[in-house]
Design an enzyme around this catalytic site. Structure first.
Site, mmCIF file in Angstrom:
data_model
loop_
_atom_site.group_PDB
_atom_site.id
_atom_site.type_symbol
_atom_site.label_atom_id
_atom_site.label_comp_id
_atom_site.label_asym_id
_atom_site.label_seq_id
_atom_site.Cartn_x
_atom_site.Cartn_y
_atom_site.Cartn_z
ATOM 1 N N ASN A 125 0.836 -1.213 0.000
ATOM 2 C CA ASN A 125 0.000 0.000 0.000
ATOM 3 C C ASN A 125 0.860 1.249 0.000
ATOM 4 O O ASN A 125 0.547 2.230 -0.682
ATOM 5 C CB ASN A 125 -0.962 -0.013 1.196
ATOM 6 C CG ASN A 125 -2.189 -0.857 0.920
ATOM 7 O OD1 ASN A 125 -3.050 -0.472 0.136
ATOM 8 N ND2 ASN A 125 -2.246 -2.036 1.523
ATOM 9 N N ASN A 170 -5.793 5.215 8.216
ATOM 10 C CA ASN A 170 -5.478 3.786 8.254
ATOM 11 C C ASN A 170 -6.245 3.078 7.146
ATOM 12 O O ASN A 170 -7.325 3.531 6.748
ATOM 13 C CB ASN A 170 -5.902 3.189 9.597
ATOM 14 C CG ASN A 170 -5.581 1.709 9.708
ATOM 15 O OD1 ASN A 170 -4.482 1.267 9.354
ATOM 16 N ND2 ASN A 170 -6.527 0.914 10.181
ATOM 17 N N HIS A 180 -7.910 -0.686 6.391
ATOM 18 C CA HIS A 180 -8.270 -1.922 7.073
ATOM 19 C C HIS A 180 -8.896 -2.880 6.063
ATOM 20 O O HIS A 180 -9.748 -2.472 5.267
ATOM 21 C CB HIS A 180 -9.261 -1.618 8.215
ATOM 22 C CG HIS A 180 -9.623 -2.844 8.976
ATOM 23 N ND1 HIS A 180 -8.786 -3.415 9.910
ATOM 24 C CD2 HIS A 180 -10.721 -3.635 8.918
ATOM 25 C CE1 HIS A 180 -9.364 -4.498 10.403
ATOM 26 N NE2 HIS A 180 -10.543 -4.659 9.819
ATOM 27 N N LEU A 215 -10.215 1.049 18.225
ATOM 28 C CA LEU A 215 -9.571 0.336 17.113
ATOM 29 C C LEU A 215 -10.503 0.137 15.920
ATOM 30 O O LEU A 215 -11.631 -0.338 16.074
ATOM 31 C CB LEU A 215 -9.093 -1.036 17.620
ATOM 32 C CG LEU A 215 -8.248 -1.861 16.650
ATOM 33 C CD1 LEU A 215 -6.866 -1.250 16.463
ATOM 34 C CD2 LEU A 215 -8.124 -3.306 17.134
HETATM 35 C C1 GAR Z 1 -3.240 -4.660 4.032
HETATM 36 O O1 GAR Z 1 -4.147 -5.587 3.523
HETATM 37 C C2 GAR Z 1 -3.894 -3.786 5.077
HETATM 38 O O2 GAR Z 1 -5.248 -3.552 4.854
HETATM 39 C C3 GAR Z 1 -3.702 -4.626 6.308
HETATM 40 O O3 GAR Z 1 -2.448 -5.192 6.184
HETATM 41 C C4 GAR Z 1 -2.138 -5.348 4.806
HETATM 42 C C5 GAR Z 1 -0.790 -4.721 4.580
HETATM 43 O O4 GAR Z 1 -0.313 -4.989 3.292
HETATM 44 N N1 GAR Z 1 -3.822 -3.833 7.485
HETATM 45 C C6 GAR Z 1 -4.311 -4.264 8.619
HETATM 46 O O5 GAR Z 1 -4.692 -5.413 8.794
HETATM 47 C C7 GAR Z 1 -4.371 -3.227 9.713
HETATM 48 N N2 GAR Z 1 -5.111 -3.714 10.818
HETATM 49 P P1 GAR Z 1 0.889 -4.157 2.700
HETATM 50 O O6 GAR Z 1 2.004 -4.202 3.745
HETATM 51 O O7 GAR Z 1 1.271 -4.889 1.456
HETATM 52 O O8 GAR Z 1 0.418 -2.762 2.455
#
Ligand code: GAR
Length: 214
Positions: free
Chosen positions: A14, A104, A106, A141
């Site tokens: 991301n 953020n 999610h 959260l």
């Molecule tokens: C993503 O899918 C994001 O939505 C999730 O972690 C992944 C990170 O991927 N975030 C969470 O679960 C936050 N609670 P990335 O490191 O490839 O961006």
């Protein structure tokens, strides 16, 4: 130029999508990870973005870690702090410090499935539609005002990996969009606790449903 600091814990796809979007008026001034082995750090280095590690394991408490993290972030004079797969629960003090400038992403259609293992839980619940949410961070959260969401279908035969991959494609669309809106100064927190995107049409603003895959 708006200064953007991105926090990661892992792969950083991301973060990569936001960097690659080359958002006018935004400068990614730093990528900070709480894990020294986060894959995304390499991408940041290759793109000459300042990258730093604040290893949470080196701190005696959540408060001490968050204080050190905030001190580092503040050194970059951020207008916006972006959590991009940053897998630490933040203290209220940290969240308040960046109130209104902390986003953020999610991996679920909030308020469904806050917390961890969202794709597994969506499959277990038998939902037909799943997705992802970008929201402002508040002390509770995965609960802050929603900026944008994208929905994907849950297809017969999906497993956690296939569903996660379908959601991730949408994350890479909506996170740069949300950052763009923020940088353009178009996001307004409403009294009702939502978010309005200035200049968007009258309908339910800040949502998007991509075409259903075949
Ligand atoms: C993503 O899918 C994001 O939505 C999730 O972690 C992944 C990170 O991927 N975030 C969470 O679960 C936050 N609670 P990335 O490191 O490839 O961006």
């Amino acid at each position: 130029m708006k200064h953007v600091v991105i926090l990661i814990s892992g792969r950083g796809s991301n973060m990569e999508a936001i960097v690659r979007a080359q958002i006018p008026g935004a400068r990614i001034v730093a990528v900070i990870s709480n894990r020294p082995d986060a894959g995304g750090l390499e991408f940041a280095a290759r793109h000459s973005i300042a990258s730093q590690v604040v290893d949470h394991r080196a701190f005696p408490s959540r408060e001490a870690f968050d204080a050190a993290l905030a001190e580092l972030i503040d050194g970059f004079s951020p207008d916006l702090v972006v959590l991009a797969g940053f897998m630490r629960v933040l203290t209220d003090a940290f969240v308040s410090r960046y109130a209104g400038r902390l986003l953020n992403i999610h991996p679920s259609l909030l308020p469904s499935f806050p917390g961890l293992h969202t794709h597994r839980r969506a499959l277990e619940a038998g939902v037909r539609v799943h997705g992802t949410t970008v929201h402002f961070v508040t002390p509770t959260l995965d609960c802050g005002p929603i900026v944008i969401q994208a929905a994907v279908p849950v297809l017969p035969g999906d497993d956690e990996a296939s569903l996660a991959a379908r959601v991730l494609v949408q994350e890479h669309r909506i996170y740069p969009q949300a950052v763009r809106w923020f940088v353009e100064g178009r996001l307004r927190l409403t009294e009702a606790g939502g978010v309005r995107v200035e200049g968007e049409s009258d309908g339910p603003i800040g949502w998007t449903v991509p075409p259903v895959e075949a």
